[in-house]
Design a protein around this motif. Structure first.
Motif, PDB file in Angstrom:
ATOM      1  N   UNK A  62      47.665  76.394  65.649  1.00  0.00           N
ATOM      2  CA  UNK A  62      46.241  76.536  65.988  1.00  0.00           C
ATOM      3  C   UNK A  62      45.563  77.590  65.125  1.00  0.00           C
ATOM      4  N   UNK A  63      46.283  78.668  64.829  1.00  0.00           N
ATOM      5  CA  UNK A  63      45.690  79.729  64.003  1.00  0.00           C
ATOM      6  C   UNK A  63      45.331  79.209  62.613  1.00  0.00           C
ATOM      7  N   UNK A  64      46.231  78.428  62.026  1.00  0.00           N
ATOM      8  CA  UNK A  64      45.953  77.865  60.698  1.00  0.00           C
ATOM      9  C   UNK A  64      44.798  76.866  60.784  1.00  0.00           C
ATOM     10  N   UNK A  65      44.728  76.102  61.868  1.00  0.00           N
ATOM     11  CA  UNK A  65      43.609  75.185  62.071  1.00  0.00           C
ATOM     12  C   UNK A  65      42.295  75.947  62.082  1.00  0.00           C
ATOM     13  N   UNK A  66      42.281  77.128  62.725  1.00  0.00           N
ATOM     14  CA  UNK A  66      41.084  77.972  62.768  1.00  0.00           C
ATOM     15  C   UNK A  66      40.699  78.427  61.359  1.00  0.00           C
TER      16      UNK A  66
END
Length: 327
Positions: A62-66
């Motif tokens: 999710x962090x990389x998606x952000x």
């Protein structure tokens, strides 16, 4: 004299890479405010290996998606605003990865010269394509990561195969050698632009490539002593850069050299170096150069450097252009 204000759009490559939000997105928004206020366009050399890694890991973390969302959206915004998006290659991304918590940066293969000819051609193709997919425009200019563009004949074919014909990597007088990378620009032509073919420092009027070098300035040790004292004793946050990561860092030998003898530096709008902008511009104007090229990094901006940059940009006698405007 045409002035080009360029930024290498990237995170850090030391033990702490920093966040996309603080290294790239937030400072770039401040740069956009200045550009909008004075109706100028900047050139952004985008580290597109990082973009490909964001694409690779976004569905898993999710962090990389952000980070993917805020970076790709900002690049689309920059393109729609008319800023110039061009190619910046740090091929160490081929060996780097996200471990679930942070980016693990592997710099053993820091330059394109560490790869085979076939691999270099593939890297240039993929790194260029991701930018063209975002901007829906052709990419024709290149800046080497870490200024590592030599020997040029090793990467010439891949650039030509991918229709990259303008380079803006060289800064006259520059020299560096470490375990990760190397460049030697001490014998660069004393010109604001030149054509070349196999050797980036050897002018060839019939050459396929065009060099628009980053401007350079000879800096006295006093400047670095003043910078060091400011950093140690000045409690003002105006000198603190926005980027929250750590660079690879200069060697002790290079730091000592800067503190003892005059050295050449690329003209930069980063941090305290931005205090040299006006002096460098006047030098190039006096010597009747046709181009003046500034390098900066969103991650290297501070309240102080933004103030200095705005003071420079608002000067109505300075003709600020992008590469697309001229070429």
């Amino acid at each position: 004299m045409k002035t080009f204000i360029t930024f290498d759009y990237e995170i850090f490559f030391g033990k702490n890479s920093g966040t996309a939000e603080n290294c790239i997105v937030k400072p770039t928004e401040e740069l956009i405010k200045i550009a909008n206020k004075y109706d100028v366009k900047f050139v952004f050399f985008v580290d597109s290996g990082y973009l490909l890694k964001l694409q690779e890991y976004k569905d898993k973390y999710k962090y990389v998606q952000y980070e993917y969302d805020i970076v790709f959206n900002q690049l689309k915004k920059l393109s729609k605003l008319g800023h110039d998006i061009q190619l910046h290659i740090h091929p160490h991304w081929e060996d780097s990865y996200f471990d679930g918590k942070k980016w693990v940066i592997d710099t053993k293969r820091y330059t394109l010269h560490s790869f085979s000819d076939i691999e270099i051609d593939d890297i240039v193709y993929r790194y260029k394509k991701v930018l063209e997919d975002i901007t829906e425009d052709n990419i024709f200019a290149y800046r080497a990561g870490g200024w590592s563009v030599q020997p040029f004949n090793k990467i010439k074919k891949a650039l030509k195969n991918n229709n990259i014909w303008l380079d803006s990597t060289v800064f006259r007088g520059g020299y560096y050698k470490s375990n990760t990378h190397f460049f030697d620009f001490r014998n660069a032509p004393k010109k604001g632009m030149w054509r070349f073919e196999d050797n980036i420092l050897e002018e060839n009027q019939n050459g396929y490539f065009l060099e628009i070098p980053i401007s350079s300035i000879k800096v006295s040790p006093f400047f670095y002593w003043k910078f060091a004292l400011n950093k140690k004793f000045n409690n003002s946050n105006r000198y603190t850069i926005f980027g929250d990561g750590k660079p690879i860092g200069a060697s002790n030998r290079d730091i000592i050299k800067m503190l003892l003898v005059p050295t050449y530096s690329a003209v930069s709008c980063d941090g305290y170096r931005s205090s040299l902008l006006e002096q460098a511009y006047k030098n190039y104007k006096y010597k009747k150069y046709n181009h003046f090229v500034i390098i900066g990094h969103p991650k290297g901006q501070s309240a102080y450097s933004l103030q200095k940059l705005e003071m420079f940009v608002k000067n109505k006698y300075i003709d600020i252009k992008s590469f697309r405007d001229i070429f």
